[in-house]
Design a protein around this motif. Structure first.
Motif, PDB file in Angstrom:
ATOM      1  N   VAL A 140      -0.547   2.482  -8.475  1.00 27.88           N
ATOM      2  CA  VAL A 140      -1.526   1.490  -9.051  1.00 27.88           C
ATOM      3  C   VAL A 140      -1.158   0.174  -8.198  1.00 27.88           C
ATOM      4  O   VAL A 140      -0.075  -0.257  -8.658  1.00 27.88           O
ATOM      5  N   THR A 141      -1.752  -0.327  -7.577  1.00 24.64           N
ATOM      6  CA  THR A 141      -1.798  -1.805  -6.921  1.00 24.64           C
ATOM      7  C   THR A 141      -3.050  -2.625  -7.175  1.00 24.64           C
ATOM      8  O   THR A 141      -4.062  -2.245  -6.918  1.00 24.64           O
TER       9      THR A 141
ATOM     10  N   THR B  81     -10.378   1.635 -15.361  1.00 26.18           N
ATOM     11  CA  THR B  81     -10.793   2.907 -14.369  1.00 26.18           C
ATOM     12  C   THR B  81     -10.375   4.114 -15.228  1.00 26.18           C
ATOM     13  O   THR B  81     -10.832   5.219 -15.002  1.00 26.18           O
TER      14      THR B  81
ATOM     15  N   SER C 163       0.817  -1.166  -0.040  1.00 21.04           N
ATOM     16  CA  SER C 163      -0.134  -0.020   0.203  1.00 21.04           C
ATOM     17  C   SER C 163       0.906   1.228  -0.137  1.00 21.04           C
ATOM     18  O   SER C 163       0.517   2.190   0.734  1.00 21.04           O
TER      19      SER C 163
ATOM     20  N   GLY D  46      -4.320  -3.298  -9.979  1.00 22.24           N
ATOM     21  CA  GLY D  46      -5.047  -2.494 -10.701  1.00 22.24           C
ATOM     22  C   GLY D  46      -6.115  -1.223 -10.283  1.00 22.24           C
ATOM     23  O   GLY D  46      -6.771  -0.610 -10.998  1.00 22.24           O
ATOM     24  N   ARG D  47      -5.641  -0.996  -9.056  1.00 19.75           N
ATOM     25  CA  ARG D  47      -6.608   0.054  -8.475  1.00 19.75           C
ATOM     26  C   ARG D  47      -5.616   1.197  -8.190  1.00 19.75           C
ATOM     27  O   ARG D  47      -4.590   1.122  -7.586  1.00 19.75           O
ATOM     28  N   ILE D  48      -5.983   2.325  -8.330  1.00 16.31           N
ATOM     29  CA  ILE D  48      -5.282   3.531  -8.201  1.00 16.31           C
ATOM     30  C   ILE D  48      -5.573   4.246  -6.701  1.00 16.31           C
ATOM     31  O   ILE D  48      -6.599   4.402  -6.372  1.00 16.31           O
TER      32      ILE D  48
ATOM     33  N   ASP E  49      -4.763  -7.017 -13.827  1.00 14.94           N
ATOM     34  CA  ASP E  49      -4.644  -5.870 -13.021  1.00 14.94           C
ATOM     35  C   ASP E  49      -4.673  -4.695 -14.143  1.00 14.94           C
ATOM     36  O   ASP E  49      -5.039  -3.736 -13.847  1.00 14.94           O
TER      37      ASP E  49
ATOM     38  N   TYR F   1      -5.065   7.357  -5.158  1.00 10.99           N
ATOM     39  CA  TYR F   1      -5.026   8.828  -5.520  1.00 10.99           C
ATOM     40  C   TYR F   1      -4.414   9.717  -4.613  1.00 10.99           C
ATOM     41  O   TYR F   1      -4.478   9.679  -3.366  1.00 10.99           O
TER      42      TYR F   1
ATOM     43  N   ARG G 221      -7.847  -3.613 -15.600  1.00  5.21           N
ATOM     44  CA  ARG G 221      -8.601  -3.064 -14.606  1.00  5.21           C
ATOM     45  C   ARG G 221      -8.155  -1.783 -14.489  1.00  5.21           C
ATOM     46  O   ARG G 221      -9.060  -0.582 -14.468  1.00  5.21           O
ATOM     47  N   LEU G 222      -6.758  -1.499 -14.567  1.00  4.27           N
ATOM     48  CA  LEU G 222      -6.600   0.046 -14.447  1.00  4.27           C
ATOM     49  C   LEU G 222      -7.162   0.844 -15.780  1.00  4.27           C
ATOM     50  O   LEU G 222      -7.320   1.761 -15.648  1.00  4.27           O
TER      51      LEU G 222
END
Length: 273
Positions: free
Chosen positions: A214-215, A251, A49, A217-219, A244, A221, A247-248
């Motif tokens: 980005v981890t 988004t 994270s 596939g989730r950003i 992943d 911010y 997924r990015l």
């Protein structure tokens, strides 16, 4: 960071910062690249994270953009540190670090078929067993740039050892990929004055930081829970790279943005040997 000089780069208007102290000493500064020094450290750092805090810029500044002048030394100006590139329209820049993990052919096909512009900051220790895999990404349009030989924490090293880390990998990539890198990202984003000197003396024209991490596939911010034009996104190679990355892209597209090619938006001087 205790000292950061900021002003507009008159020639290009680039969003840039010169870090004159250890970036990890600033409150909230990310450590988002993983070390390649031993087996345990090869796990994707994103799973820890890491990433920029929600309301701070690299170096602890709360301004939306950082605009920094170059520091001039007898042997020439130090390269700017970029976390955002000025653009017109909803463009962001995807950068991918290291090279650890499974070398998935499906990811190469994804980049090629969807024509996604990406910039790879590669660590030689992570890729040396399969230079050819990244040659496939290069043929699909990826830029191959420099992320040191073994992914050390550079500010703890002497200037000479930092220079060796940067120059040696650049020389290898020139031989393997036909073009010597001119862009550099420090492991963990950690840059001191000697790091910038070493990067310059190895032919690097800019040092890259980031705005979002980005981890999976989730950003994550940095500000406002959304992307901003010109943001640089930090991704790491990982075992689930293809899924992943899809997924990015979803988004990014959902927010109305498109990935941009760094070579198109940076002045040509940043790519001259």
């Amino acid at each position: 960071m205790t000292a950061t000089a900021c002003t507009l780069l008159a020639a290009s208007g680039l969003t840039a910062c010169h870090h004159t102290t250890d970036p990890r000493s600033a409150a909230g500064t990310p450590t988002a690249s993983r070390s390649g020094g031993h087996a345990r450290s090869r796990r994707p750092a994103g799973r820890r994270s890491a990433g920029p805090p929600a309301t701070r810029r690299p170096g602890g500044n709360t301004a939306t953009t950082a605009q920094v002048t170059r520091t001039v030394e007898p042997s020439g100006p130090l390269p700017p540190v970029l976390s955002r590139i000025p653009v017109h329209g909803k463009i962001v820049f995807i950068t991918i670090d290291d090279g650890w993990g499974e070398k998935d052919p499906a990811f190469v096909r994804l980049i090629r078929e969807r024509r996604v512009p990406v910039t790879l900051f590669l660590t030689d220790l992570a890729i040396r067993k399969d230079y050819g895999y990244f040659r496939g990404l290069q043929r699909a349009g990826a830029l191959i740039e420099d992320h040191t030989m073994t992914h050390p924490y550079l500010p703890k090293l002497s200037y000479a050892r930092q220079k060796e880390q940067i120059c040696a990998s650049a020389d290898i990539y020139a031989s393997q990929y036909g073009s010597r890198p001119t862009l550099f990202r420090a492991p963990y984003g950690a840059t001191g004055r000697d790091t910038l000197r070493a990067a310059r003396d190895c032919g690097m024209k800019a040092v890259f930081f980031w705005r979002e991490v980005v981890t999976g596939g989730r950003i994550a911010y940095q500000t406002s829970g959304r992307l901003h034009p010109g943001d640089i996104l930090l991704v790491h190679f990982n075992p689930n790279m293809t899924a992943d990355f899809k997924r990015l892209l979803h988004t990014v597209e959902k927010q109305g943005f498109k990935p941009g090619a760094i070579r198109k938006y940076l002045p040509a001087r940043y790519f001259r040997q």
